[in-house]
Scaffold this motif. Sequence first.
Motif, PDB file in Angstrom:
ATOM      1  N   PRO A  29       0.805  -1.222   0.000  1.00  0.00           N
ATOM      2  CA  PRO A  29       0.000   0.000   0.000  1.00  0.00           C
ATOM      3  C   PRO A  29       0.840   1.275   0.000  1.00  0.00           C
ATOM      4  CG  PRO A  29      -0.957  -1.609   1.487  1.00  0.00           C
ATOM      5  CD  PRO A  29       0.370  -2.164   1.064  1.00  0.00           C
ATOM      6  N   VAL A  32       2.018   1.865  -3.546  1.00  0.00           N
ATOM      7  CA  VAL A  32       0.893   2.290  -4.384  1.00  0.00           C
ATOM      8  C   VAL A  32       0.591   3.763  -4.113  1.00  0.00           C
ATOM      9  CG1 VAL A  32      -1.567   1.960  -4.878  1.00  0.00           C
ATOM     10  CG2 VAL A  32      -0.088  -0.036  -4.548  1.00  0.00           C
ATOM     11  N   PHE A  39      -5.153   1.887  -7.917  1.00  0.00           N
ATOM     12  CA  PHE A  39      -4.567   0.589  -7.557  1.00  0.00           C
ATOM     13  C   PHE A  39      -4.832  -0.502  -8.603  1.00  0.00           C
ATOM     14  CE2 PHE A  39      -4.872  -3.095  -4.261  1.00  0.00           C
ATOM     15  CZ  PHE A  39      -3.569  -3.490  -4.533  1.00  0.00           C
ATOM     16  N   ALA A  56      -0.335  -8.174  -4.962  1.00  0.00           N
ATOM     17  CA  ALA A  56      -1.244  -7.044  -4.695  1.00  0.00           C
ATOM     18  C   ALA A  56      -1.820  -7.279  -3.304  1.00  0.00           C
ATOM     19  CB  ALA A  56      -2.342  -6.998  -5.748  1.00  0.00           C
TER      20      ALA A  56
END
Length: 218
Positions: A29, A32, A39, A56
């Motif tokens: 995260p 990202v 995302f 992911a």
Amino acid sequence: MQFFVDSADLQAIKDLADTGMVDGVTTNPSLVAKSGQDFKTLIAEICDLVPGPVSAEVTALDADAMLKEADELLAIAENVCIKVPLTWDGLKATRSLADRGKKVNVTLCFSANQALLAAKAGAAYISPFVGRLDDIGADGMGLISDIRQIYDNYPDLETEILVASVRSPEHMRAAALIGADVATLPPEVLRSLIAHPLTDKGLEAFLADWKKTGQSIA
Ligand code: G3P
């Protein structure tokens, strides 16, 4: 040994993928957020660039919600690998995804017992964070050795050791010596693996001597 790129920077991933050295990608995260991108679009684009597993990470905290998020992410591309945190809910979600034949990367591992739990839950990868352990004065690579030994003691555990939070070429060398299965490297660390001043010096001397011969090969 497999090399993953630890990045959400599309251009950096593409440049490295072009070298033929990239077996997969890991995101988190924070990476990202740093990319500033949407995302799911980002994961789809990375999955197009690299055929290997692209981690992911879910952000829900309870297992059912993690599984819901995992389904959204798995729908993006065949090579999505679901990343879950090392919590009881994360392990529960791991077992459920592994039973469906899905690859799970269990992240935020800081102890050998955590790695053992992840393997029992059916994780495809365990991600011990060596740099963050070193940051607090602990022995990041010692943890990799411990996990290697524990997994080797029990051949039924098929989880691969994915060394994460790699900060330097020295981390990479140590991980390879221990026999880690995968290392995920920030682009700048992966690029720095090739550097040696004697290579540069040697090449310069070879080219200077070659010029003296007046020849050309092609
Ligand atoms: O992807 C997780 C990991 O590699 C994080 O690295 O440098 O933020 O500790 P770092």
